[in-house]
Design a protein around this motif. Structure first.
Motif, mmCIF file in Angstrom:
data_model
loop_
_atom_site.group_PDB
_atom_site.id
_atom_site.type_symbol
_atom_site.label_atom_id
_atom_site.label_comp_id
_atom_site.label_asym_id
_atom_site.label_seq_id
_atom_site.Cartn_x
_atom_site.Cartn_y
_atom_site.Cartn_z
ATOM 1 N N HIS A 2 -29.461 72.088 -115.335
ATOM 2 C CA HIS A 2 -29.566 73.481 -115.234
ATOM 3 C C HIS A 2 -30.051 73.908 -116.799
ATOM 4 O O HIS A 2 -30.251 75.032 -117.056
ATOM 5 C CB HIS A 2 -28.228 73.827 -115.156
ATOM 6 C CG HIS A 2 -27.045 73.572 -115.915
ATOM 7 N ND1 HIS A 2 -26.473 72.338 -115.848
ATOM 8 C CD2 HIS A 2 -26.494 74.242 -116.893
ATOM 9 C CE1 HIS A 2 -25.477 72.217 -116.812
ATOM 10 N NE2 HIS A 2 -25.610 73.444 -117.540
ATOM 11 N N ARG A 3 -30.042 73.035 -117.779
ATOM 12 C CA ARG A 3 -30.278 73.099 -119.006
ATOM 13 C C ARG A 3 -31.804 73.966 -119.078
ATOM 14 O O ARG A 3 -31.791 74.875 -119.839
ATOM 15 C CB ARG A 3 -30.204 72.303 -119.977
ATOM 16 C CG ARG A 3 -28.685 71.473 -119.940
ATOM 17 C CD ARG A 3 -28.522 70.324 -120.857
ATOM 18 N NE ARG A 3 -26.985 69.796 -120.866
ATOM 19 C CZ ARG A 3 -26.389 69.437 -121.808
ATOM 20 N NH1 ARG A 3 -27.028 69.602 -122.951
ATOM 21 N NH2 ARG A 3 -25.294 69.157 -121.860
ATOM 22 N N THR A 4 -32.775 73.188 -118.758
ATOM 23 C CA THR A 4 -34.112 73.563 -118.915
ATOM 24 C C THR A 4 -34.306 75.058 -118.266
ATOM 25 O O THR A 4 -34.804 76.047 -119.242
ATOM 26 C CB THR A 4 -35.148 72.718 -118.472
ATOM 27 O OG1 THR A 4 -34.904 71.673 -118.746
ATOM 28 C CG2 THR A 4 -36.460 73.208 -118.546
ATOM 29 N N PRO A 5 -34.099 75.435 -117.132
ATOM 30 C CA PRO A 5 -34.121 76.717 -116.473
ATOM 31 C C PRO A 5 -33.232 77.763 -117.289
ATOM 32 O O PRO A 5 -33.852 78.802 -117.533
ATOM 33 C CB PRO A 5 -33.704 76.801 -115.109
ATOM 34 C CG PRO A 5 -33.587 75.236 -114.663
ATOM 35 C CD PRO A 5 -33.384 74.669 -115.944
ATOM 36 N N LEU A 7 -32.666 77.556 -120.438
ATOM 37 C CA LEU A 7 -33.415 77.985 -121.843
ATOM 38 C C LEU A 7 -34.576 78.579 -121.525
ATOM 39 O O LEU A 7 -34.921 79.615 -122.274
ATOM 40 C CB LEU A 7 -33.854 76.644 -122.089
ATOM 41 C CG LEU A 7 -34.581 76.767 -123.746
ATOM 42 C CD1 LEU A 7 -33.760 77.410 -124.690
ATOM 43 C CD2 LEU A 7 -34.950 75.292 -123.899
ATOM 44 N N VAL A 8 -35.438 78.628 -120.557
ATOM 45 C CA VAL A 8 -36.639 79.112 -120.338
ATOM 46 C C VAL A 8 -36.313 80.529 -119.714
ATOM 47 O O VAL A 8 -37.042 81.507 -120.440
ATOM 48 C CB VAL A 8 -37.469 78.664 -119.259
ATOM 49 C CG1 VAL A 8 -38.575 79.208 -118.690
ATOM 50 C CG2 VAL A 8 -37.836 77.102 -119.673
ATOM 51 N N ILE A 58 -29.096 81.246 -123.196
ATOM 52 C CA ILE A 58 -29.411 80.168 -124.069
ATOM 53 C C ILE A 58 -28.158 79.575 -124.417
ATOM 54 O O ILE A 58 -28.215 78.169 -124.336
ATOM 55 C CB ILE A 58 -30.110 80.678 -125.121
ATOM 56 C CG1 ILE A 58 -31.211 81.341 -124.801
ATOM 57 C CG2 ILE A 58 -30.357 79.631 -126.145
ATOM 58 C CD1 ILE A 58 -32.218 81.841 -125.966
ATOM 59 N N ARG A 61 -26.327 77.191 -121.578
ATOM 60 C CA ARG A 61 -27.083 75.878 -121.197
ATOM 61 C C ARG A 61 -26.366 74.553 -121.420
ATOM 62 O O ARG A 61 -26.588 73.576 -121.015
ATOM 63 C CB ARG A 61 -28.497 75.696 -121.498
ATOM 64 C CG ARG A 61 -28.900 75.526 -122.897
ATOM 65 C CD ARG A 61 -30.160 75.811 -123.471
ATOM 66 N NE ARG A 61 -30.173 76.014 -124.977
ATOM 67 C CZ ARG A 61 -30.576 74.827 -125.773
ATOM 68 N NH1 ARG A 61 -30.871 73.698 -124.984
ATOM 69 N NH2 ARG A 61 -30.650 75.034 -126.915
ATOM 70 N N ARG A 62 -25.455 74.738 -122.638
ATOM 71 C CA ARG A 62 -24.487 73.701 -123.061
ATOM 72 C C ARG A 62 -23.388 73.550 -122.265
ATOM 73 O O ARG A 62 -22.600 72.565 -122.480
ATOM 74 C CB ARG A 62 -24.216 74.073 -124.369
ATOM 75 C CG ARG A 62 -25.398 74.197 -125.266
ATOM 76 C CD ARG A 62 -25.028 74.162 -126.880
ATOM 77 N NE ARG A 62 -26.168 74.543 -127.506
ATOM 78 C CZ ARG A 62 -26.363 75.526 -128.558
ATOM 79 N NH1 ARG A 62 -25.750 76.314 -128.425
ATOM 80 N NH2 ARG A 62 -27.627 75.305 -129.079
#
Length: 65
Positions: A2-5, A7-8, A58, A61-62
Motif C-alpha cells: 500500500h505504500r506506493t499507491p 505515495l502516488v 503521504i 504510507r508508513r
C-alpha cells in the motif's frame, strides 16, 4: 503493497493543492466552464485542506496494514 499507491495519490493531491494555492486561475480555466476572478479566494482557502490531505496520505504510507 500500500505504500506506493499512497505515495502516488498523496503527491498528486499535494500537487493539486499547490496549484490551487499558487495559481488557481490556471486550474479553473482548465476545469471550469466560465472562470470568474472571484473564484480565487475560495480556491486558495480550500488549497490548504487539499495540501493537508496530501500530507496525510503521504504520511499514512508508513502505517502498518
Amino acid at each position: 503493497m500500500h505504500r506506493t499507491p499512497f505515495l502516488v495519490v498523496g503527491a498528486f493531491v499535494a500537487l493539486i493543492g499547490l496549484v490551487l494555492l499558487v495559481a488557481p486561475e490556471s486550474y479553473f480555466q482548465l476545469y471550469a466552464i466560465d472562470y470568474v476572478p472571484g473564484m480565487d479566494f475560495p480556491a486558495r482557502r480550500f488549497a490548504l485542506a487539499v495540501l493537508a490531505l496530501g500530507a496525510l496520505l503521504i504520511s499514512a504510507r508508513r502505517l502498518e496494514p
